[in-house]
Design a protein around this motif. Structure first.
Motif, PDB file in Angstrom:
ATOM      1  N   GLY A 181       0.819  -1.216   0.000  1.00  0.00           N
ATOM      2  CA  GLY A 181       0.000   0.000   0.000  1.00  0.00           C
ATOM      3  C   GLY A 181       0.843   1.251   0.000  1.00  0.00           C
ATOM      4  N   SER A 182       1.756   1.342   0.949  1.00  0.00           N
ATOM      5  CA  SER A 182       2.634   2.506   1.034  1.00  0.00           C
ATOM      6  C   SER A 182       3.849   2.129   1.864  1.00  0.00           C
ATOM      7  CB  SER A 182       1.903   3.689   1.688  1.00  0.00           C
ATOM      8  OG  SER A 182       1.486   3.329   2.991  1.00  0.00           O
ATOM      9  N   ILE A 183       4.837   2.976   1.841  1.00  0.00           N
ATOM     10  CA  ILE A 183       6.019   2.706   2.680  1.00  0.00           C
ATOM     11  C   ILE A 183       6.424   3.982   3.426  1.00  0.00           C
ATOM     12  CG2 ILE A 183       6.960   0.816   1.280  1.00  0.00           C
ATOM     13  CD1 ILE A 183       9.002   3.607   0.853  1.00  0.00           C
ATOM     14  N   THR A 184       7.102   3.767   4.536  1.00  0.00           N
ATOM     15  CA  THR A 184       7.685   4.874   5.299  1.00  0.00           C
ATOM     16  C   THR A 184       9.123   4.460   5.635  1.00  0.00           C
ATOM     17  OG1 THR A 184       7.137   3.979   7.469  1.00  0.00           O
ATOM     18  CG2 THR A 184       5.430   5.305   6.393  1.00  0.00           C
ATOM     19  N   PRO A 185       9.933   5.385   6.118  1.00  0.00           N
ATOM     20  CA  PRO A 185      11.302   4.979   6.482  1.00  0.00           C
ATOM     21  C   PRO A 185      11.328   3.897   7.566  1.00  0.00           C
ATOM     22  CG  PRO A 185      11.187   7.356   6.277  1.00  0.00           C
ATOM     23  CD  PRO A 185       9.777   6.859   6.173  1.00  0.00           C
ATOM     24  N   ALA A 186      10.224   3.752   8.318  1.00  0.00           N
ATOM     25  CA  ALA A 186      10.194   2.751   9.389  1.00  0.00           C
ATOM     26  C   ALA A 186       9.744   1.380   8.900  1.00  0.00           C
ATOM     27  CB  ALA A 186       9.255   3.228  10.494  1.00  0.00           C
ATOM     28  N   PHE A 187       9.541   1.262   7.615  1.00  0.00           N
ATOM     29  CA  PHE A 187       9.004   0.028   7.036  1.00  0.00           C
ATOM     30  C   PHE A 187       9.938  -1.170   7.219  1.00  0.00           C
ATOM     31  CE2 PHE A 187       9.531  -2.444   3.090  1.00  0.00           C
ATOM     32  CZ  PHE A 187       8.353  -3.164   3.098  1.00  0.00           C
ATOM     33  N   GLY A 188      11.248  -0.888   7.341  1.00  0.00           N
ATOM     34  CA  GLY A 188      12.248  -1.954   7.322  1.00  0.00           C
ATOM     35  C   GLY A 188      12.127  -2.992   8.417  1.00  0.00           C
ATOM     36  N   ALA A 189      11.809  -2.562   9.634  1.00  0.00           N
ATOM     37  CA  ALA A 189      11.816  -3.495  10.777  1.00  0.00           C
ATOM     38  C   ALA A 189      10.840  -4.645  10.562  1.00  0.00           C
ATOM     39  CB  ALA A 189      11.481  -2.733  12.045  1.00  0.00           C
ATOM     40  N   ALA A 198       5.503  10.473  17.700  1.00  0.00           N
ATOM     41  CA  ALA A 198       6.075   9.306  17.013  1.00  0.00           C
ATOM     42  C   ALA A 198       6.681   9.790  15.702  1.00  0.00           C
ATOM     43  CB  ALA A 198       5.004   8.258  16.751  1.00  0.00           C
ATOM     44  N   SER A 199       8.012   9.840  15.653  1.00  0.00           N
ATOM     45  CA  SER A 199       8.656  10.311  14.414  1.00  0.00           C
ATOM     46  C   SER A 199       8.810   9.176  13.411  1.00  0.00           C
ATOM     47  CB  SER A 199      10.027  10.900  14.723  1.00  0.00           C
ATOM     48  OG  SER A 199      10.949   9.854  14.961  1.00  0.00           O
ATOM     49  N   SER A 200       8.537   7.946  13.859  1.00  0.00           N
ATOM     50  CA  SER A 200       8.629   6.819  12.938  1.00  0.00           C
ATOM     51  C   SER A 200       7.586   5.786  13.338  1.00  0.00           C
ATOM     52  CB  SER A 200      10.031   6.209  12.996  1.00  0.00           C
ATOM     53  OG  SER A 200      10.317   5.778  14.310  1.00  0.00           O
ATOM     54  N   GLY A 201       7.413   4.799  12.477  1.00  0.00           N
ATOM     55  CA  GLY A 201       6.458   3.743  12.797  1.00  0.00           C
ATOM     56  C   GLY A 201       5.068   4.027  12.267  1.00  0.00           C
ATOM     57  N   ARG A 202       4.170   3.147  12.622  1.00  0.00           N
ATOM     58  CA  ARG A 202       2.848   3.124  12.037  1.00  0.00           C
ATOM     59  C   ARG A 202       2.040   4.392  12.300  1.00  0.00           C
ATOM     60  NH1 ARG A 202       0.693  -0.250   9.109  1.00  0.00           N
ATOM     61  NH2 ARG A 202      -1.541  -0.288   8.800  1.00  0.00           N
ATOM     62  N   TYR A 203       2.294   5.047  13.437  1.00  0.00           N
ATOM     63  CA  TYR A 203       1.455   6.187  13.798  1.00  0.00           C
ATOM     64  C   TYR A 203       2.119   7.531  13.532  1.00  0.00           C
ATOM     65  CZ  TYR A 203      -0.858   2.232  15.815  1.00  0.00           C
ATOM     66  OH  TYR A 203      -1.449   0.997  15.960  1.00  0.00           O
ATOM     67  N   ALA A 204       3.271   7.506  12.871  1.00  0.00           N
ATOM     68  CA  ALA A 204       3.987   8.763  12.615  1.00  0.00           C
ATOM     69  C   ALA A 204       3.131   9.733  11.813  1.00  0.00           C
ATOM     70  CB  ALA A 204       5.289   8.473  11.881  1.00  0.00           C
ATOM     71  N   VAL A 234       8.503  19.672  26.755  1.00  0.00           N
ATOM     72  CA  VAL A 234       9.375  18.506  26.936  1.00  0.00           C
ATOM     73  C   VAL A 234       8.761  17.378  26.110  1.00  0.00           C
ATOM     74  CG1 VAL A 234      10.458  16.957  28.602  1.00  0.00           C
ATOM     75  CG2 VAL A 234       9.826  19.284  29.297  1.00  0.00           C
ATOM     76  N   ALA A 235       9.399  17.037  25.016  1.00  0.00           N
ATOM     77  CA  ALA A 235       8.784  16.066  24.087  1.00  0.00           C
ATOM     78  C   ALA A 235       9.755  14.935  23.776  1.00  0.00           C
ATOM     79  CB  ALA A 235       8.391  16.778  22.795  1.00  0.00           C
ATOM     80  N   TYR A 236       9.272  13.717  23.875  1.00  0.00           N
ATOM     81  CA  TYR A 236      10.090  12.544  23.566  1.00  0.00           C
ATOM     82  C   TYR A 236       9.459  11.752  22.431  1.00  0.00           C
ATOM     83  CZ  TYR A 236      12.247  13.405  28.125  1.00  0.00           C
ATOM     84  OH  TYR A 236      12.902  13.977  29.186  1.00  0.00           O
ATOM     85  N   ASP A 237      10.331  11.020  21.746  1.00  0.00           N
ATOM     86  CA  ASP A 237       9.897  10.226  20.589  1.00  0.00           C
ATOM     87  C   ASP A 237       9.610   8.787  21.031  1.00  0.00           C
ATOM     88  OD1 ASP A 237       9.510   9.038  18.171  1.00  0.00           O
ATOM     89  OD2 ASP A 237      11.479   9.536  17.329  1.00  0.00           O
TER      90      ASP A 237
END
Lengths: 307, 415
Positions: free
Chosen positions: A229-237, B35-41, B78-81
């Motif tokens: 569907g789509s990719i993001t930079p976090a897709f790799g894991a 969340a700067s990465s992952g499914r919910y970014a 104060v923000a964390y990833d």
């Protein structure tokens, strides 16, 4: 429903064979676990995105480009990282840590440059080169839309990705069993120390295998925006975890076993999605546990010993 | 005697004023996660950027007015990833409370990453500014430490969709409905609510498909085929943005032509969906009409046009899309600002009281802020709309239901 799930499973599974094959080749030759495998897939997807965005051409042209780029990157990376790893007391464990770190770095750098949002490529763009050739040869209009198999419609990108996987599997077979470098590669896979003792340039063979492994991953990545569907930079894991399950399922260390592992995974996934959809994402882990309990050497495990 | 009292009063005031100022903190610490990465970014970063924009804006003005100290105080964010990981989020929420000792606690975006914060905030008796975590289980009568800022609670959010299907559906020919949802607090609750509304309406609607899939699902080809086999008159899909992207792409790829297709993020993050699915894939899709389209009049903060201009100026690279979630982050910030301007102390229950006092009073670019007794957001409702291609090939919203806000008629069945 069953027929559809089975055909979709085979197509999906063939693609996953390509996803896992590079990982297995690298493990088979070097006995190192490349946890950055999924990130190479992700970068392959970005090569395809770049080809479409910059040149506006069929993303299929990204296949040779991605393969060549990552073949070279892989060989370079091999000389920088792997000989030092092999010289350590516990290369397998250290490789996990090293490539995990590499994976994090790749993801972070890609995020900085590309952002976090989902990215994709329109499905109709994939395979336009074929329809253009067909129109020029036979006339008519370019065809888009699903491809019919056994009277049912399947996404054209799935069929193209599965076809590309078959070609890649065939080429890996030819490389391993019909070329001199392939014979040497199998010798290194069988017993690295004996290969070294018999005068084989193990580093040269391993560098080629590492480059080809990364190249195959990048080729799989070209199709990722269409398959996921789509990719993001976090897709790799996630891709690494699935690849690992497929590799273990087929047989760790036997690249061609991955082809079988991928198809078994694909068919099982589609059947679970059809009849127990909520549980579908557990499948890689369930298969991993089952295969380790019932047949730790994988479905084609015996071949590892005679490779 | 009078003179003595007068002197005492003057002396008291003279010493009290500096004492009050001295008690005022140098900064108000607002703790949050992103969340700067992952499914919910893709739903977290716009919310975070909206909050950050407000912080920088206020700090440029010398801070935010805090009634408890009767002065403007700069804000420290104060923000964390948490990288979209709930376990990491739980650790970081604890860190914000116990190590950073933040004055205000703001959850990450979405129900999945808000869920760990709800229990942690309650245990530490911290009032949680819940930005977009709409899951029904977060809100209960025995938990005073939460309020939902910027989205309607999921138990009422899908009401316009359910009402449209129940009331107008039979007249249009909608008799069989398929429900597909991602199994998480946000979309699972919406699916439950939709199902309940439809069943309670007594309308002659049969639910012919009702399945959940893991939130991480990235391909729907087989599922779409299964749904198509049930011949539904309407397909209602509740998923996060990546689910919607994969689902709508697969619908196109397999050539399925459902008569009615609903998805949440087609409306909430139209820019993102358009990039990934394309205009044709979104044409005639039913969705929620976001506040960007409704352009509410405001009594506090920037209006939609001003906010969009400020966003474009601050984030010109377009790496994070402007959409429903970017509005949600700024809305949270406005509620915080207003809360600090009426709260008489930074005590957590006083903050709660102040926030609840804004209910039905505060009108932001996200609509009317209204809370129920448990802290669930019952204002800021999003009507049901349909995406249509305009004259220049651009997507536009047609508001369909409720009828009072309708700007057009539904296109049904989808051509």
């Amino acid at each position: 429903m069953l027929t559809y799930a089975l055909v979709a499973g085979v197509l999906f599974g063939l693609y996953f064979s390509l996803v896992g094959m590079g990982l297995n080749l690298v493990f088979g030759v070097m006995r190192i676990v490349n946890l950055a495998h999924g990130d190479v897939l992700m970068l392959g997807a970005f090569v395809a995105l770049g080809v479409v965005a910059l040149a506006g051409i069929d993303p299929l042209f990204a296949v040779p480009l991605a393969f060549m780029v990552f073949l070279l990157v892989g060989m370079l990376l091999y000389w920088v990282l792997v000989p030092r790893l092999q010289g350590s007391a516990n290369p397998e464990m250290l490789s996990i840590i090293l490539f995990f770190g590499l994976s994090q770095v790749v993801e972070a750098i890609t995020t900085i440059f590309a952002g976090t949002s989902e990215r994709s490529i329109q499905s109709r763009l994939l395979g336009t080169v074929f329809s253009t050739i067909k129109v020029q040869l036979f006339g008519g209009k370019p065809e888009t839309g699903p491809i019919r198999i056994l009277g049912q419609g399947f996404p054209a990108p799935w069929v193209i990705a599965a076809g590309t996987s078959l070609v890649a599997i065939g080429l890996v077979y030819v490389y391993l069993y019909r070329t001199r470098l392939g014979t040497l590669t199998r010798a290194v896979m069988s017993r690295r120390d004996e290969a070294l003792a018999s005068g084989i340039d193990v580093d040269r063979v391993s560098a080629a295998a590492f480059g080809i492994g990364l190249g195959l991953a990048a080729v799989a990545g070209v199709f990722a925006p269409f398959m996921f569907g789509s990719i993001t930079p976090a897709f790799g894991a996630d891709a690494t975890v699935t690849s690992f399950a497929i590799v273990v399922l087929g047989s760790l260390g036997n690249p061609l076993g991955t082809a079988l592992g991928g198809v078994v995974y694909g068919v099982c996934y589609m059947l679970v999605q059809t009849y127990l959809s909520s549980w579908a994402d557990l499948l890689p882990y369930v298969l991993l546990i089952l295969i380790l309990l019932l047949r730790p050497s994988g479905l084609l495990g015996r071949r590892v010993r005679v490779a | 005697m009078l003179r003595t009292v007068g002197v005492a009063l003057v002396a008291g005031l003279t010493f009290a004023a500096p004492a009050l100022a001295a008690d005022a903190p140098a900064e108000i610490k607002i703790g949050t996660l992103y969340a700067s990465s992952g499914r919910y970014a893709s739903i977290s970063m716009p919310v975070h950027y909206g909050l950050k924009l407000w912080v920088e804006q206020k700090n440029a003005e010398g801070g935010v007015y805090v009634k408890a100290f009767d002065k403007k105080i700069p804000i420290k964010l104060v923000a964390y990833d948490d990288q979209s990981n709930t376990a990491t989020a739980a650790t970081l929420y604890n860190q914000l409370i116990t190590q950073d000792k933040v004055d205000l606690l703001v959850a990450d975006s979405g129900s999945v990453l808000t869920a760990p914060a709800v229990a942690i905030a309650r245990d530490h008796k911290m009032f949680l500014f819940d930005q977009t975590g709409t899951g029904a289980s977060f809100f209960s009568k025995d938990n005073p430490y939460i309020a939902l800022m910027a989205d309607p609670v999921s138990t009422i959010w899908p009401k316009p969709v359910a009402d449209f299907v129940s009331h107008d559906g039979p007249g249009l020919g909608i008799k069989k409905v398929a429900i597909l949802y991602a199994t998480n607090e946000f979309t699972g609750t919406q699916a439950n609510a939709f199902r309940k509304f439809v069943k309670e309406s007594g309308a002659p609607i049969e639910i012919v498909y009702d399945q959940g899939v893991p939130t991480e699902t990235t391909n729907y080809t087989v599922i779409i085929n299964n749904i198509a086999n049930t011949n539904p008159d309407a397909v209602i899909h509740f998923g996060y943005a990546p689910n919607d992207i994969a689902f709508l792409r697969n619908v196109q790829d397999v050539g399925a032509n459902f008569k009615m297709l609903f998805s949440i993020y087609a409306g909430l993050e139209t820019e993102l969906l358009e990039k990934n699915v394309g205009e044709k894939g979104l044409e005639h899709v039913f969705t929620y009409v976001p506040p960007q389209e409704l352009k509410y009049s405001v009594n506090f903060g920037m209006n939609m046009d001003e906010y969009k201009a400020a966003w474009d100026k601050k984030y010109p690279d377009g790496k994070v899309e402007f959409g429903f979630n970017s509005v949600a982050g700024y809305t949270t910030a406005l509620v915080i600002e207003k809360t600090l301007s009426v709260a008489t102390s930074l005590d957590q229950l006083e903050l709660r009281k102040a926030t609840f006092s804004l209910s039905n009073q505060l009108q932001t670019l996200d609509g009317t802020f209204a809370l129920d007794e448990m802290g669930g957001q019952i204002g800021e409702l999003t009507p049901l709309g349909q995406l249509e291609l305009g004259d220049h090939g651009h997507l536009k919203f047609i508001s369909i239901y409720p009828h009072e806000t309708a700007t057009g008629k539904p296109v049904y069945p989808r051509p």
